[in-house]
Design an enzyme around this catalytic site. Structure first.
Site, PDB file in Angstrom:
ATOM      1  N   CYS A  32      28.477  -8.248  31.985  1.00 47.21           N
ATOM      2  CA  CYS A  32      29.862  -8.316  31.519  1.00 47.21           C
ATOM      3  C   CYS A  32      30.552  -6.988  31.807  1.00 47.21           C
ATOM      4  O   CYS A  32      29.930  -5.933  31.854  1.00 47.21           O
ATOM      5  CB  CYS A  32      29.910  -8.598  30.021  1.00 47.21           C
ATOM      6  SG  CYS A  32      29.340 -10.243  29.552  1.00 47.21           S
ATOM      7  N   HIS A  41      23.247  -6.515  30.048  1.00 50.01           N
ATOM      8  CA  HIS A  41      24.504  -6.533  29.315  1.00 50.01           C
ATOM      9  C   HIS A  41      25.397  -5.415  29.853  1.00 50.01           C
ATOM     10  O   HIS A  41      24.905  -4.434  30.423  1.00 50.01           O
ATOM     11  CB  HIS A  41      24.268  -6.292  27.820  1.00 50.01           C
ATOM     12  CG  HIS A  41      23.658  -7.443  27.098  1.00 50.01           C
ATOM     13  ND1 HIS A  41      24.197  -8.715  27.116  1.00 50.01           N
ATOM     14  CD2 HIS A  41      22.546  -7.520  26.306  1.00 50.01           C
ATOM     15  CE1 HIS A  41      23.453  -9.527  26.377  1.00 50.01           C
ATOM     16  NE2 HIS A  41      22.444  -8.828  25.875  1.00 50.01           N
TER      17      HIS A  41
END
Length: 250
Positions: A143, A101
């Site tokens: 991301c 992430h």
């Protein structure tokens, strides 16, 4: 005209490229973060598929593989120290693939965030002398924000190079390949893996031994942009930031 053509071909033949015939191709370090202790960051299902594909691809290219899963920030630091202090003098290059992430501030270990600048510092020319002058490649599937790219109907070129430049190291011989530009969401399928990693590995397997790396990465950009679209109509475009000083043929 013949003389001009001869001149162009001679120029192409003499462009510098990295020495890639050391006894070993190099180490590929895979940092796979699938499980997290941080509230609000769920399991990254599909990451095992990416990890498997990366291992197969880089092994075929001649790399040694080291895989680390679900490390805390402190554990990540320990691994980076170990790898950076290895003797890379008989290796042609170094590669690191990060699956995690992320947001506009950085990338997540299992327990907290770290910056790419911090990670790459371990492999800078001043810190890891046996990799000085050799290509160091970083591929980041994470991301970089929460914006979605729905695409537009373009009627002319645009230039956003200033916005894409990372506020990180200015060392030579480093390449960053992000799954997405700053600010944007990176897509991952729970079964088939991420759009970026799967496209990267497919094209590396097809052309990794005959095309120059920037040619390969341009094809990766095209594949991700043209072959994928979410059910909500979102697209994705990888982002290449290169401080390489020579051509690179893996």
């Amino acid at each position: 005209m013949a003389r001009l053509v001869d001149f162009v071909y001679n120029e192409l033949d003499t462009r510098p490229s990295y020495k890639m015939d050391y006894p070993e191709k190099g180490l590929c370090l895979i940092l796979n973060m699938e499980h997290f202790d941080i509230q609000g960051y769920p399991r990254r299902t599909g990451s095992k598929k990416d990890k498997k594909t990366i291992k197969e691809t880089f092994k075929k290219l001649g790399f040694q593989i080291r895989t680390e899963d679900n490390l805390s920030c402190k554990e990540t630091e320990k691994v980076l120290l170990e790898v950076a202090t290895e003797d890379h003098s008989q290796r042609s290059c170094f590669a690191c693939v990060i699956l995690s992430h992320g947001n506009e501030h950085g990338i997540f270990a299992r327990d907290k965030i770290f910056t790419l600048k911090w990670l790459v510092t371990f492999f800078s020319n001043s810190y890891c002398g046996s990799l000085a002058g050799k290509p160091k490649l970083f591929f980041i599937q994470a991301c970089r924000g929460e914006e979605y790219d729905f695409g537009i109907e373009a009627d002319g070129p645009s230039d956003n190079a200033q916005g894409l430049a990372p506020q990180i190291l200015t060392e030579e011989d480093i390449l960053y390949v992000y799954s997405t530009p700053p600010g944007y969401f990176a897509w991952r399928n729970n079964v088939n893996g991420s759009w970026f990693i799967q496209s990267l590995c497919k094209i590396l397997q097809e052309h990794g031994k005959n095309l120059e790396l920037m040619q390969i990465l341009t094809r990766v950009n095209y594949a991700v942009a043209s072959d994928y679209e979410s059910s909500s109509g979102c697209k994705e475009m990888p982002c290449i930031v290169s401080m390489l000083t020579k051509e690179l043929y893996l």
